[in-house]
Design a protein around this motif. Structure first.
Motif, PDB file in Angstrom:
ATOM      1  N   ASP A  20      31.241   8.297  23.563  1.00  0.00           N
ATOM      2  CA  ASP A  20      29.989   8.952  23.186  1.00  0.00           C
ATOM      3  C   ASP A  20      29.836  10.289  23.905  1.00  0.00           C
ATOM      4  O   ASP A  20      28.970  10.476  24.762  1.00  0.00           O
ATOM      5  CB  ASP A  20      28.800   8.038  23.505  1.00  0.00           C
ATOM      6  CG  ASP A  20      27.477   8.618  23.001  1.00  0.00           C
ATOM      7  OD1 ASP A  20      27.516   9.477  22.088  1.00  0.00           O
ATOM      8  OD2 ASP A  20      26.413   8.224  23.521  1.00  0.00           O
ATOM      9  N   THR A  21      30.725  11.218  23.576  1.00  0.00           N
ATOM     10  CA  THR A  21      30.719  12.538  24.185  1.00  0.00           C
ATOM     11  C   THR A  21      31.519  13.486  23.312  1.00  0.00           C
ATOM     12  O   THR A  21      32.429  13.060  22.585  1.00  0.00           O
ATOM     13  CB  THR A  21      31.335  12.501  25.604  1.00  0.00           C
ATOM     14  OG1 THR A  21      31.426  13.839  26.117  1.00  0.00           O
ATOM     15  CG2 THR A  21      32.713  11.872  25.598  1.00  0.00           C
ATOM     16  N   GLU A  22      31.176  14.761  23.384  1.00  0.00           N
ATOM     17  CA  GLU A  22      31.944  15.761  22.639  1.00  0.00           C
ATOM     18  C   GLU A  22      33.274  16.083  23.296  1.00  0.00           C
ATOM     19  O   GLU A  22      34.151  16.701  22.702  1.00  0.00           O
ATOM     20  CB  GLU A  22      31.127  17.053  22.505  1.00  0.00           C
ATOM     21  CG  GLU A  22      30.848  17.747  23.822  1.00  0.00           C
ATOM     22  CD  GLU A  22      29.992  18.989  23.674  1.00  0.00           C
ATOM     23  OE1 GLU A  22      29.575  19.546  24.704  1.00  0.00           O
ATOM     24  OE2 GLU A  22      29.742  19.404  22.536  1.00  0.00           O
ATOM     25  N   PHE A  23      33.430  15.630  24.552  1.00  0.00           N
ATOM     26  CA  PHE A  23      34.631  15.951  25.309  1.00  0.00           C
ATOM     27  C   PHE A  23      35.674  14.839  25.199  1.00  0.00           C
ATOM     28  O   PHE A  23      35.342  13.699  24.874  1.00  0.00           O
ATOM     29  CB  PHE A  23      34.286  16.181  26.779  1.00  0.00           C
ATOM     30  CG  PHE A  23      33.300  17.302  26.990  1.00  0.00           C
ATOM     31  CD1 PHE A  23      33.699  18.621  26.834  1.00  0.00           C
ATOM     32  CD2 PHE A  23      31.979  17.043  27.321  1.00  0.00           C
ATOM     33  CE1 PHE A  23      32.801  19.655  27.016  1.00  0.00           C
ATOM     34  CE2 PHE A  23      31.073  18.078  27.505  1.00  0.00           C
ATOM     35  CZ  PHE A  23      31.493  19.393  27.359  1.00  0.00           C
ATOM     36  N   GLY A  24      36.918  15.179  25.510  1.00  0.00           N
ATOM     37  CA  GLY A  24      37.984  14.180  25.454  1.00  0.00           C
ATOM     38  C   GLY A  24      39.185  14.586  26.272  1.00  0.00           C
ATOM     39  O   GLY A  24      40.303  14.649  25.762  1.00  0.00           O
ATOM     40  N   LEU A  25      38.964  14.861  27.556  1.00  0.00           N
ATOM     41  CA  LEU A  25      40.072  15.296  28.399  1.00  0.00           C
ATOM     42  C   LEU A  25      40.835  14.110  28.976  1.00  0.00           C
ATOM     43  O   LEU A  25      42.019  13.926  28.714  1.00  0.00           O
ATOM     44  CB  LEU A  25      39.559  16.205  29.520  1.00  0.00           C
ATOM     45  CG  LEU A  25      40.643  16.830  30.406  1.00  0.00           C
ATOM     46  CD1 LEU A  25      41.605  17.683  29.583  1.00  0.00           C
ATOM     47  CD2 LEU A  25      40.028  17.638  31.540  1.00  0.00           C
ATOM     48  N   VAL A  26      40.155  13.286  29.797  1.00  0.00           N
ATOM     49  CA  VAL A  26      40.842  12.195  30.473  1.00  0.00           C
ATOM     50  C   VAL A  26      39.911  11.003  30.585  1.00  0.00           C
ATOM     51  O   VAL A  26      38.682  11.152  30.595  1.00  0.00           O
ATOM     52  CB  VAL A  26      41.318  12.644  31.884  1.00  0.00           C
ATOM     53  CG1 VAL A  26      40.141  13.041  32.758  1.00  0.00           C
ATOM     54  CG2 VAL A  26      42.156  11.570  32.568  1.00  0.00           C
ATOM     55  N   SER A  27      40.491   9.831  30.654  1.00  0.00           N
ATOM     56  CA  SER A  27      39.743   8.593  30.888  1.00  0.00           C
ATOM     57  C   SER A  27      40.495   7.773  31.923  1.00  0.00           C
ATOM     58  O   SER A  27      41.696   7.954  32.137  1.00  0.00           O
ATOM     59  CB  SER A  27      39.577   7.793  29.589  1.00  0.00           C
ATOM     60  OG  SER A  27      40.837   7.554  28.980  1.00  0.00           O
ATOM     61  N   TYR A  28      39.745   6.871  32.568  1.00  0.00           N
ATOM     62  CA  TYR A  28      40.326   5.967  33.566  1.00  0.00           C
ATOM     63  C   TYR A  28      39.901   4.547  33.214  1.00  0.00           C
ATOM     64  O   TYR A  28      38.738   4.304  32.871  1.00  0.00           O
ATOM     65  CB  TYR A  28      39.834   6.318  34.970  1.00  0.00           C
ATOM     66  CG  TYR A  28      40.105   7.750  35.385  1.00  0.00           C
ATOM     67  CD1 TYR A  28      41.306   8.107  35.992  1.00  0.00           C
ATOM     68  CD2 TYR A  28      39.155   8.749  35.152  1.00  0.00           C
ATOM     69  CE1 TYR A  28      41.554   9.420  36.364  1.00  0.00           C
ATOM     70  CE2 TYR A  28      39.398  10.064  35.522  1.00  0.00           C
ATOM     71  CZ  TYR A  28      40.590  10.398  36.124  1.00  0.00           C
ATOM     72  OH  TYR A  28      40.835  11.696  36.484  1.00  0.00           O
ATOM     73  N   VAL A  29      40.862   3.625  33.305  1.00  0.00           N
ATOM     74  CA  VAL A  29      40.592   2.234  32.957  1.00  0.00           C
ATOM     75  C   VAL A  29      41.172   1.333  34.041  1.00  0.00           C
ATOM     76  O   VAL A  29      42.339   1.484  34.431  1.00  0.00           O
ATOM     77  CB  VAL A  29      41.216   1.859  31.595  1.00  0.00           C
ATOM     78  CG1 VAL A  29      41.039   0.378  31.313  1.00  0.00           C
ATOM     79  CG2 VAL A  29      40.606   2.696  30.473  1.00  0.00           C
ATOM     80  N   PHE A  30      40.357   0.374  34.505  1.00  0.00           N
ATOM     81  CA  PHE A  30      40.834  -0.617  35.469  1.00  0.00           C
ATOM     82  C   PHE A  30      40.653  -2.004  34.865  1.00  0.00           C
ATOM     83  O   PHE A  30      39.548  -2.436  34.565  1.00  0.00           O
ATOM     84  CB  PHE A  30      40.088  -0.479  36.800  1.00  0.00           C
ATOM     85  CG  PHE A  30      40.647   0.610  37.662  1.00  0.00           C
ATOM     86  CD1 PHE A  30      41.507   0.319  38.712  1.00  0.00           C
ATOM     87  CD2 PHE A  30      40.369   1.943  37.386  1.00  0.00           C
ATOM     88  CE1 PHE A  30      42.055   1.329  39.490  1.00  0.00           C
ATOM     89  CE2 PHE A  30      40.902   2.958  38.151  1.00  0.00           C
ATOM     90  CZ  PHE A  30      41.746   2.659  39.211  1.00  0.00           C
ATOM     91  N   THR A  31      41.788  -2.676  34.654  1.00  0.00           N
ATOM     92  CA  THR A  31      41.815  -4.029  34.110  1.00  0.00           C
ATOM     93  C   THR A  31      43.163  -4.652  34.430  1.00  0.00           C
ATOM     94  O   THR A  31      44.173  -3.948  34.549  1.00  0.00           O
ATOM     95  CB  THR A  31      41.594  -4.014  32.581  1.00  0.00           C
ATOM     96  OG1 THR A  31      41.672  -5.361  32.074  1.00  0.00           O
ATOM     97  CG2 THR A  31      42.637  -3.167  31.863  1.00  0.00           C
TER      98      THR A  31
END
Length: 486
Positions: A413-424
């Motif tokens: 839910d954002t106009e941006f899309g540079l990086v994401s982080y996921v911990f699982t």
């Protein structure tokens, strides 16, 4: 400022670098560079004009053919020597960086190491530019596909990583055979200038790299971008400015690379290793004082572990020492200027007004310097500005989710899309996140992802093109197809 700092800063050139010469601004004017930890002027340097920008482009154009025809091994050797010089002068580069930007000295040393690796990586790529040759499907001709340098390139670099953002653009361009003009950020030009002095020592021919410092990016950039001799524009900075530059580049149909704003989600699922997640959170949020486009902006934590996660990060943040980056043990230096402090304060105040709780920090610190306390805000509600806007400061904002679909919806839910982080711990879920999260990069159970051998860049409003990796040099190459009769 102590004697060592004064002596080092005196070694940094305060003129423009055009056509292999250090020259004064055509106007004779200067602007001040300040230490954000004290507000003191640390160097006054040349304030380049529009005419100076065109002089730099003239030099780059004049040098282009010779540099493009220079043997790849020669270009490689110069970049390799530049890397060696960066290693030899790493402490000087790091101290200059800390003085003009504010980050802790240990982090500046880390940036010197990271930024230098672009020189080494692309020194190796310079000799690996390839094409292809083969019979066409009809059997009537032989196809040659070759790569040529794009041509003179113009770079506008940001203030937050003054060495790495320069090397990440300059190194692939030089490896590909392109000459360049660089406009460093007004707030942190000294690191780039000192690096340029090392490039000269490495044997770089005149006109291949040209540096135009200026208090106004637009007055220098406009005429350069409008000149039909320019063939490439690369910018790192805000999405707003990036849109303007892309529009200006459209008239000349310039090749563009844009690394723009971020709003990185940091997802912590219920099965995550909390120790690893907290370590990752601290790195993803507070590295570079939070002043990074890759900084985690929205911590989206499963409701079953949100309280424990908040408790742990709050304890870690309380222990962080704030101060001038040259002081021992400092983890959080000053923000770059008063505007940055005001922005952090505004976002935290808005979140609190909408029902969020501040577990630590939440205030600007008295001067001198532009300091803001490292802060944790929990219970952030939908609609809060802190979930929509890039924070660019040491503020960790936590919201919660209940299902995987909820987490993905919040993250995207954002106009941006540079990086994401996921911990699982769930490998299948990790693969689903790779497919579902709308970002150009992702860290899976890690909080720092940047590497010169990897392609850096985003999607959506976070930009176009890639820097680093095998892909990085192709931003500076054009493809030519030739058909030969059988």
């Amino acid at each position: 400022m102590n004697e060592r700092e004064s002596e080092l800063l005196a070694k940094v050139e305060n003129r423009l670098f055009i056509g292999g010469q250090w020259v004064a601004s055509s106007s004779g004017s200067r602007f001040d560079v300040r230490d954000p930890a004290t507000g003191d002027v640390i160097r006054s340097i040349a304030d380049g004009t529009a005419d100076d920008g065109i002089r730099a482009l003239d030099a780059a154009v004049s040098a282009q053919d010779d540099w493009a025809s220079t043997a790849p091994r020669t270009r490689s050797d110069i970049l390799r020597r530049a890397w060696e010089l960066v290693q030899e002068h790493k402490e000087e580069l790091a101290l200059i960086m800390t003085l003009e930007m504010g980050k802790p000295y240990a982090e500046s040393l880390g940036e010197v190491s990271y930024g230098g690796e672009f020189l080494r990586w692309f020194s190796e790529e310079a000799v690996r530019i390839t094409g292809r040759y083969g019979l066409n499907p009809e059997g009537t001709g032989r196809m040659i596909v070759s790569q040529r340098p794009v041509g003179p390139s113009f770079f506008i670099t940001p203030w937050n990583f003054p060495l790495a953002m320069a090397t990440r653009k300059i190194a692939p361009a030089l490896a590909a055979g392109c000459t360049v003009i660089v406009k460093p950020a007004q707030l942190t030009p000294l690191t780039t200038i000192y690096f340029t002095q090392l490039l000269v020592e490495a044997g770089l021919p005149a006109g291949v790299v040209n540096i135009v410092t200026s208090a106004s990016s637009s007055k220098v950039a406009g005429p350069i971008i409008a000149d039909p001799r320019l063939r490439k524009l690369s910018f790192t900075g805000s999405t707003e400015v990036g849109r303007t530059l892309i529009a200006q580049a459209a008239d000349g149909i310039l090749r563009v690379s844009m690394e723009l704003g971020g709003n990185a989600p940091f997802l912590v699922f219920e099965d995550a290793d909390l120790d690893a997640a907290v370590d990752g959170a601290m790195a993803a949020k507070f590295r570079n004082i939070g002043e990074a486009c890759t900084a985690a902006n929205r911590f989206i934590v499963h409701e079953s572990i949100a309280d424990e996660f908040t408790k742990r990060v709050t304890e870690r943040v309380k222990a962080m020492k704030v101060g001038r980056g040259t002081d021992d043990g400092v983890a959080i230096g000053p923000l770059i200027n008063d505007d940055a402090v005001a922005k952090a304060e505004e976002l935290v105040t808005d979140a609190a007004a909408r029902g969020a709780s501040i577990t630590v920090g939440g205030h600007r610190l008295d001067g001198p310097g532009t300091f803001y306390e490292p802060t944790v805000v929990t219970g952030v509600t939908p609609g809060s500005s802190i979930l929509k806007e890039e924070i660019f400061g040491p503020v960790l904002a936590i919201a919660t989710f209940s299902t995987e679909d909820d987490a993905v919806a919040l993250a995207n839910d954002t106009e941006f899309g540079l990086v994401s982080y996921v911990f699982t711990h769930d490998l299948a879920r990790g693969h689903r996140m790779i497919d579902r999260l709308e970002t150009g990069m992702m860290g899976l159970n890690v909080g720092v992802i940047s590497n010169p051998a990897a392609p850096f860049g985003g999607v959506k409003q976070s930009g176009v093109g890639r820097e680093g990796g095998l892909e990085g040099i192709h931003e500076y190459l054009s493809t030519k197809y030739t058909l030969l009769p059988v």
